[in-house]
Design a protein around this motif. Structure first.
Motif, PDB file in Angstrom:
ATOM      1  N   PRO A  35       0.806  -1.231   0.000  1.00 15.03           N
ATOM      2  CA  PRO A  35       0.000   0.000   0.000  1.00 15.03           C
ATOM      3  C   PRO A  35       0.834   1.273   0.000  1.00 15.03           C
ATOM      4  O   PRO A  35       0.494   2.231  -0.687  1.00 15.03           O
ATOM      5  N   SER A  36       1.932   1.291   0.758  1.00 14.61           N
ATOM      6  CA  SER A  36       2.728   2.508   0.851  1.00 14.61           C
ATOM      7  C   SER A  36       3.560   2.769  -0.393  1.00 14.61           C
ATOM      8  O   SER A  36       3.995   3.897  -0.627  1.00 14.61           O
ATOM      9  N   SER A  37       3.823   1.749  -1.209  1.00 14.17           N
ATOM     10  CA  SER A  37       4.680   1.920  -2.381  1.00 14.17           C
ATOM     11  C   SER A  37       3.915   1.961  -3.693  1.00 14.17           C
ATOM     12  O   SER A  37       4.530   1.977  -4.753  1.00 14.17           O
ATOM     13  N   VAL A  38       2.574   1.983  -3.635  1.00 15.68           N
ATOM     14  CA  VAL A  38       1.788   2.039  -4.873  1.00 15.68           C
ATOM     15  C   VAL A  38       2.109   3.282  -5.703  1.00 15.68           C
ATOM     16  O   VAL A  38       2.203   3.193  -6.933  1.00 15.68           O
ATOM     17  N   PRO A  39       2.314   4.485  -5.097  1.00 16.32           N
ATOM     18  CA  PRO A  39       2.672   5.635  -5.946  1.00 16.32           C
ATOM     19  C   PRO A  39       3.933   5.404  -6.760  1.00 16.32           C
ATOM     20  O   PRO A  39       4.013   5.852  -7.909  1.00 16.32           O
ATOM     21  N   MET A  40       4.920   4.716  -6.203  1.00 13.35           N
ATOM     22  CA  MET A  40       6.146   4.451  -6.958  1.00 13.35           C
ATOM     23  C   MET A  40       5.891   3.452  -8.079  1.00 13.35           C
ATOM     24  O   MET A  40       6.399   3.598  -9.202  1.00 13.35           O
ATOM     25  N   ALA A  41       5.077   2.422  -7.787  1.00 17.29           N
ATOM     26  CA  ALA A  41       4.733   1.463  -8.832  1.00 17.29           C
ATOM     27  C   ALA A  41       3.925   2.135  -9.943  1.00 17.29           C
ATOM     28  O   ALA A  41       4.125   1.873 -11.127  1.00 17.29           O
ATOM     29  N   ALA A  42       3.008   3.028  -9.544  1.00 15.52           N
ATOM     30  CA  ALA A  42       2.195   3.738 -10.536  1.00 15.52           C
ATOM     31  C   ALA A  42       3.034   4.691 -11.367  1.00 15.52           C
ATOM     32  O   ALA A  42       2.628   5.062 -12.481  1.00 15.52           O
ATOM     33  N   ALA A  43       4.196   5.092 -10.853  1.00 16.90           N
ATOM     34  CA  ALA A  43       5.060   5.997 -11.619  1.00 16.90           C
ATOM     35  C   ALA A  43       5.501   5.364 -12.931  1.00 16.90           C
ATOM     36  O   ALA A  43       5.698   6.066 -13.930  1.00 16.90           O
ATOM     37  N   VAL A  44       5.658   4.041 -12.939  1.00 22.00           N
ATOM     38  CA  VAL A  44       6.035   3.358 -14.175  1.00 22.00           C
ATOM     39  C   VAL A  44       4.928   3.508 -15.216  1.00 22.00           C
ATOM     40  O   VAL A  44       5.180   3.791 -16.399  1.00 22.00           O
ATOM     41  N   LEU A  45       3.676   3.360 -14.783  1.00 27.06           N
ATOM     42  CA  LEU A  45       2.547   3.559 -15.691  1.00 27.06           C
ATOM     43  C   LEU A  45       2.453   5.008 -16.142  1.00 27.06           C
ATOM     44  O   LEU A  45       2.137   5.294 -17.301  1.00 27.06           O
ATOM     45  N   SER A  46       2.714   5.948 -15.222  1.00 26.47           N
ATOM     46  CA  SER A  46       2.657   7.362 -15.582  1.00 26.47           C
ATOM     47  C   SER A  46       3.730   7.707 -16.618  1.00 26.47           C
ATOM     48  O   SER A  46       3.473   8.478 -17.550  1.00 26.47           O
ATOM     49  N   ALA A  47       4.924   7.134 -16.433  1.00 23.72           N
ATOM     50  CA  ALA A  47       5.989   7.386 -17.403  1.00 23.72           C
ATOM     51  C   ALA A  47       5.602   6.859 -18.777  1.00 23.72           C
ATOM     52  O   ALA A  47       5.794   7.532 -19.803  1.00 23.72           O
ATOM     53  N   ALA A  48       5.034   5.660 -18.814  1.00 22.24           N
ATOM     54  CA  ALA A  48       4.610   5.089 -20.097  1.00 22.24           C
ATOM     55  C   ALA A  48       3.491   5.909 -20.725  1.00 22.24           C
ATOM     56  O   ALA A  48       3.489   6.183 -21.927  1.00 22.24           O
TER      57      ALA A  48
END
Length: 314
Positions: A35-48
């Motif tokens: 839960p605490s690291s979802v923003p970092m994981a979502a950053a990969v999707l945002s970059a794409a």
């Protein structure tokens, strides 16, 4: 001939297919990231997404020259490749196990991460008010961004500046800053980061009518990209953290449902912007961003209270 009447049906079928795919696909973030690291994981999707958005605007003239059959064939091939990748992920070691079973043992993950999943799973079912805040956050954020992309070109064209170059700069900035923005959200807190980004987007959108040169336009596009990266990275974590883990698709669906409503409403307004004036679009867009910031802040406060109550009982 008569076949042209099939186009609206195909568009509706396409929208339904994307709605069925989008929320469950993004809900996988809650399975592969704590839960605490979802923003970092979502950053990969945002970059794409930022890279695709920027290159799409810049490469649109070349794509259109290929003709409709080539363009739709390329799009279909990309979607089939996506299906192949998702299928291979599900066949990987451990990823085909039942939902969250890879986190059952404390030996597999740090204790803090396991506790985070336990707290998230123990959150009670959200109220109608809570769900409504997620929905209106989607409306506000999507309304503001759509009117930004509609109002900015109206200011650029009289100055002789090509809108795709400026708007493409915004998307590419989001792609470049996705990972740093995700790190900021993890460290500072996702709700705070999103609220700051939404308020900054409102303020920067208010500066659009006073743009008077190419340098100012590209500088403003870069600043908007920085602010938008703080928002887009956190929206998945926002929707996922606002509901229990087994309702992840519901949270995302409400957010994107609100976004769909905003896109439909702003599309009708965008047609009238040349006659109504850029100021109307800017005012409505700023209001949307501020409403979204308020909803995110309220959801964050409610979620913090629930987490504290759950943590006290664990």
């Amino acid at each position: 001939g008569p076949l042209r009447w099939a186009l609206p049906l195909l568009l509706i079928a396409w929208s339904c297919a994307m709605a069925v795919f989008r929320s469950p696909a993004l809900a996988l973030l809650s399975r592969y990231a704590s839960p605490s690291s979802v923003p970092m994981a979502a950053a990969v999707l945002s970059a794409a997404g930022g890279l695709a958005g920027g290159l799409g605007l810049l490469g649109r003239p070349w794509l259109l020259q290929l003709g409709p059959f080539a363009v739709f064939a390329i799009a279909s091939a990309v979607l089939l490749l996506t299906v192949l990748v998702l299928g291979r992920l599900e066949q990987g070691d451990g990823l085909s196990l039942p939902y969250k079973s890879i986190y059952v043992s404390g030996r597999l993950v740090p204790a803090a991460v396991a506790r985070g999943f336990a707290e998230q799973d123990s959150i009670p079912q959200p109220s109608v008010f809570h769900l409504g805040l997620i929905f209106f956050a989607g409306i506000g954020a999507s309304l503001g961004f759509r009117l930004l992309t509609e109002s900015f070109p109206l200011v650029l064209k009289p100055l002789g500046i090509a809108p795709p170059l400026v708007v493409g700069t915004l998307f590419l900035t989001v792609a470049l800053l996705a990972l740093p923005a995700g790190a900021v959200a993890v460290r500072v807190g996702n709700s705070r980061t999103m609220c700051f980004g939404l308020v900054a987007m409102a303020g920067l959108l208010g500066c659009v009518p006073i743009v008077s040169s190419a340098l100012a336009a590209f500088a403003l596009a870069g600043l908007l990209g920085i602010a938008h990266s703080l928002v887009v990275n956190g929206l998945y974590a926002f929707a996922l953290s606002a509901v229990p883990s087994d309702r992840a698709g519901l949270g995302l669906g409400l957010y994107f449902g609100g976004g769909g409503v905003a896109m439909a409403a702003s599309g009708a307004l965008a047609v009238q912007l040349p006659s109504l004036g850029v100021g109307i679009g800017v005012f409505v867009g700023c209001t949307g961003f501020l409403i979204a910031a308020l909803c995110v802040a309220l959801v964050g406060s409610l979620h913090a209270v629930l987490v504290e109550q759950v943590a006290a009982n664990l």
